[in-house]
Design a protein around this motif. Structure first.
Motif, PDB file in Angstrom:
ATOM      1  N   TYR A 199       0.855  -1.199   0.000  1.00 47.10           N
ATOM      2  CA  TYR A 199       0.000   0.000   0.000  1.00 47.10           C
ATOM      3  C   TYR A 199       0.881   1.236   0.000  1.00 47.10           C
ATOM      4  CZ  TYR A 199      -2.901   3.683   2.133  1.00 47.10           C
ATOM      5  OH  TYR A 199      -3.539   4.863   2.416  1.00 47.10           O
ATOM      6  N   HIS A 200       0.466   2.259  -0.772  1.00 44.73           N
ATOM      7  CA  HIS A 200       1.171   3.547  -0.767  1.00 44.73           C
ATOM      8  C   HIS A 200       0.166   4.663  -0.563  1.00 44.73           C
ATOM      9  CE1 HIS A 200       3.781   6.883  -1.773  1.00 44.73           C
ATOM     10  NE2 HIS A 200       4.810   6.054  -1.887  1.00 44.73           N
ATOM     11  N   GLN A 201       0.359   5.460   0.472  1.00 43.37           N
ATOM     12  CA  GLN A 201      -0.542   6.569   0.745  1.00 43.37           C
ATOM     13  C   GLN A 201      -0.346   7.668  -0.289  1.00 43.37           C
ATOM     14  OE1 GLN A 201      -0.985   7.534   4.841  1.00 43.37           O
ATOM     15  NE2 GLN A 201      -1.693   9.636   4.463  1.00 43.37           N
ATOM     16  N   LEU A 202      -1.449   8.373  -0.620  1.00 43.82           N
ATOM     17  CA  LEU A 202      -1.423   9.461  -1.594  1.00 43.82           C
ATOM     18  C   LEU A 202      -1.575  10.798  -0.884  1.00 43.82           C
ATOM     19  CD1 LEU A 202      -3.794   7.854  -4.262  1.00 43.82           C
ATOM     20  CD2 LEU A 202      -1.290   7.820  -4.229  1.00 43.82           C
ATOM     21  N   ASN A 203      -0.926  11.824  -1.424  1.00 47.98           N
ATOM     22  CA  ASN A 203      -1.033  13.145  -0.791  1.00 47.98           C
ATOM     23  C   ASN A 203      -2.225  13.945  -1.291  1.00 47.98           C
ATOM     24  OD1 ASN A 203      -0.236  13.940  -3.336  1.00 47.98           O
ATOM     25  ND2 ASN A 203       1.830  14.567  -2.737  1.00 47.98           N
ATOM     26  N   GLN A 204      -2.965  13.396  -2.280  1.00 44.71           N
ATOM     27  CA  GLN A 204      -4.206  13.998  -2.751  1.00 44.71           C
ATOM     28  C   GLN A 204      -5.209  12.875  -3.011  1.00 44.71           C
ATOM     29  OE1 GLN A 204      -3.858  16.907  -6.040  1.00 44.71           O
ATOM     30  NE2 GLN A 204      -1.640  16.693  -5.818  1.00 44.71           N
ATOM     31  N   THR A 205      -6.481  13.164  -2.778  1.00 44.30           N
ATOM     32  CA  THR A 205      -7.532  12.179  -3.057  1.00 44.30           C
ATOM     33  C   THR A 205      -8.683  12.858  -3.800  1.00 44.30           C
ATOM     34  OG1 THR A 205      -8.499  12.563  -0.874  1.00 44.30           O
ATOM     35  CG2 THR A 205      -6.951  10.723  -1.077  1.00 44.30           C
ATOM     36  N   PRO A 206      -8.464  13.263  -5.046  1.00 47.13           N
ATOM     37  CA  PRO A 206      -9.494  13.996  -5.791  1.00 47.13           C
ATOM     38  C   PRO A 206     -10.684  13.114  -6.156  1.00 47.13           C
ATOM     39  CG  PRO A 206      -7.660  13.454  -7.217  1.00 47.13           C
ATOM     40  CD  PRO A 206      -7.237  13.064  -5.837  1.00 47.13           C
ATOM     41  N   ASN A 207     -11.792  13.759  -6.491  1.00 42.15           N
ATOM     42  CA  ASN A 207     -12.991  13.016  -6.897  1.00 42.15           C
ATOM     43  C   ASN A 207     -12.841  12.402  -8.283  1.00 42.15           C
ATOM     44  OD1 ASN A 207     -14.618  13.373  -4.590  1.00 42.15           O
ATOM     45  ND2 ASN A 207     -15.133  15.451  -5.229  1.00 42.15           N
ATOM     46  N   LEU A 208     -12.095  13.056  -9.158  1.00 43.91           N
ATOM     47  CA  LEU A 208     -11.846  12.528 -10.496  1.00 43.91           C
ATOM     48  C   LEU A 208     -10.394  12.081 -10.548  1.00 43.91           C
ATOM     49  CD1 LEU A 208     -13.674  15.259 -12.613  1.00 43.91           C
ATOM     50  CD2 LEU A 208     -14.493  12.967 -12.071  1.00 43.91           C
ATOM     51  N   VAL A 209     -10.181  10.774 -10.636  1.00 46.27           N
ATOM     52  CA  VAL A 209      -8.829  10.237 -10.511  1.00 46.27           C
ATOM     53  C   VAL A 209      -8.677   9.020 -11.420  1.00 46.27           C
ATOM     54  CG1 VAL A 209      -9.484   8.772  -8.549  1.00 46.27           C
ATOM     55  CG2 VAL A 209      -7.093   9.460  -8.822  1.00 46.27           C
TER      56      VAL A 209
END
Length: 537
Positions: A199-209
């Motif tokens: 698992y790798h955490q993301l620094n952004q979690t946009p609605n359109l990805v």
């Protein structure tokens, strides 16, 4: 007549002749006198945000593919407007300035504005013109090709976490025996009744990805088909008990071994390119396998969000993953299916309702329509062999009047022009089959035409008053006239290494050939390095 009289007569006539010469010279220069600027100003909005002097955004204006003026927000102190002072000249031969009545294209940070092209006004006049744009290019959130890690170790130094270790952490490693981009990939390996999860955490979690990854799966040598292992990719949040899998793709090992969703058969030991686009607001996602749309508007259900990206292997499985990338999309994703079940059943309806920069994905089927595109967007077919736009024998199948348009993955047929770029710049036409119609560019610049099958048209590709276009890696087969170019400023090959095109009426040796047998389109237009065989680039 005495000598003095003769001298006076001569002087008078010399003066008259000199005056006439000076007058003629001045008249001749009138057409080339530089004129006062035409000024455009107003607000500039990017991605829904009105720009100010502090943003430093660049507003540029181009005519005939040539940038004539640019303005960086804040260049003029005390104003949040952009200001473009467009230089004018009455001489049409001067290409570094504009003329009154020219068509101009305006960009914000390189993205074409939503309002479309504008007409240059009269000298010494000023016009307010508020502009806006939505960037069509996705922003990268995370990517990893695993080439900068020590082989034989888990890539924790790059932010990866091993949530489950299978039958031992020493088996979950960066590996150099299999890869797509040399030298490394990530390998997960598990035995019976156990799971490995990275698992790798993301620094952004946009609605359109969107996320992409190259994946290869193998079954453990000692296991049997009854072990039914699996591999999955997803956006997820492993910190909650009932973990939502956002945009999940699974490689099932069951007897009908398949990639889900889409039920696409796959083979052990073969790399597959996975591309998933997710709309969190609608909670649906689309799946591409090897660049073909295999599942559309899959309902994810649930209400949870994601925090990162994960790869999971279970039950007697080996998996290699390479070239992972997660991007935030700056625009909408829209689907079209002639049989229903998508956002629209007609391509034109999708185009009309799309925002600038949207991606329109068209599922397989035959679409009997003429499509007019007047805004920047991507029009992507599921596969060029099974996604067909039929013009019914008239008009243009796809008529483009905007910049920054991409059209890929279609059979386009049965019309006067199949793809018609009309004063359109920076477009991409690739991976299409063009038959019984052809491709035509008029006053269009800096476009790329590549990887197309251009077959049995009256005219394969024609360029009229269009400059700096690149046409290469296309198959020109049995067209009545293969190509036409009236400028001599376009490139019909991409140099000796990548080469040019395949021409059914040209024999040469090599893929690409060595330049000794170029293909002549017109007097000044030459494919220097044609291919001996089709599709050998």
């Amino acid at each position: 007549m005495n000598d003095m009289t003769k001298m006076g007569w001569f002087v008078r006539h010399v003066k008259i002749a000199l005056a006439i010469a000076i007058l003629c010279f001045c008249i001749g220069q009138i057409t080339a006198i530089p004129q006062q600027d035409y000024t455009l100003y107003g607000t500039a909005t990017l991605e829904g945000t009105v720009l100010t002097a502090q943003d430093g955004a660049v507003i540029s204006l181009a005519v005939d593919g040539v940038e004539l003026e640019s303005y960086t927000m804040g260049d003029i102190p005390g104003t949040d407007y952009y200001v473009l002072k467009v230089p004018l000249d009455s001489d049409p031969g001067v290409t570094t300035v504009a003329q009154e009545g020219d068509t101009a294209y305006i960009y914000i940070n390189g993205t074409a504005i939503n309002e479309g092209p504008q007409i240059i006004g009269a000298p010494s006049t000023t016009a307010r013109f508020d502009i806006s744009a939505i960037a069509a290019i996705s922003a990268s959130i995370f990517q990893d090709n695993f080439d900068n890690y020590i082989t034989g170790t888990f890539p924790s130094s790059g932010g990866w976490q091993l949530i489950y270790s299978g039958y031992g952490k020493s088996f979950q490693i960066v590996d150099n025996t299999q890869c797509v981009s040399a030298p490394n990939s990530l390998k997960l390996e598990v035995g019976s009744d156990c799971t490995a999860k990275a698992y790798h955490q993301l620094n952004q979690t946009p609605n359109l990805v969107s996320y992409v990854a190259d994946v290869m799966v193998r079954q453990q040598p000692e296991s049997s088909v009854q072990d039914y292992g699996n591999v999955s990719l997803a956006l997820s949040n492993p910190n909650i008990v009932s973990e939502d899998r956002i945009g999940q793709v699974t490689f099932d090992h069951a007897e009908n071994r398949a990639i889900q969703p889409g039920n696409i058969p796959y083979n052990f030991g073969v790399w597959y390119h996975i591309n998933v686009t997710v709309d969190m607001k609608k909670r649906v996602y689309d799946v591409f396998v090897d660049d073909q749309l295999v599942a559309s508007r899959i309902n994810m259900g649930g209400t949870g969000n994601y925090t990162g990206f994960c790869v999971e292997a279970g039950n007697n499985t080996q998996v290699w993953v390479d070239n992972i990338k997660v991007v935030a999309s700056g625009a909408d994703m829209i689907t079209v299916d002639s049989g229903g079940g998508a956002d629209y059943t007609h391509i034109q309806d999708a185009v009309d309702n799309a925002r600038s920069g949207s991606t329109i994905k068209v599922l397989s089927g035959t679409y009997n329509e003429h499509v007019l595109i007047t805004k920047p967007l991507k029009l992507i077919g599921a596969s060029r062999n099974i996604t067909i736009i039929d013009g019914g024998g008239t008009g243009e199948c796809v008529h483009v009047t905007a910049d920054n348009v991409e059209i890929s993955g279609f059979t386009i047929k049965n019309s006067t022009y199949g793809l018609y770029l009309d004063s359109s710049n920076n477009c991409i036409l690739d991976n299409n089959i063009i038959c019984s119609c052809g491709i035509h560019l008029s006053s269009s610049h800096n476009n790329v035409i590549s990887d197309n099958e251009i077959v049995e048209n009256d005219m394969g590709v024609s360029l009229s008053d269009s400059n700096n276009n690149l046409i290469y890696h296309n198959n020109f087969i049995d067209n009545s006239e293969q190509a036409y170019d009236n400028t001599g400023t376009n490139s019909w090959d991409n140099g000796p290494t990548e080469g040019g095109n395949y021409w059914s009426d040209r024999s040469c040796i090599g893929n690409p050939s060595d330049g000794s047998l170029p293909y002549s389109i017109d007097t000044d237009s030459i494919d220097r390095y044609p291919f001996q065989d089709p599709n050998r680039w």
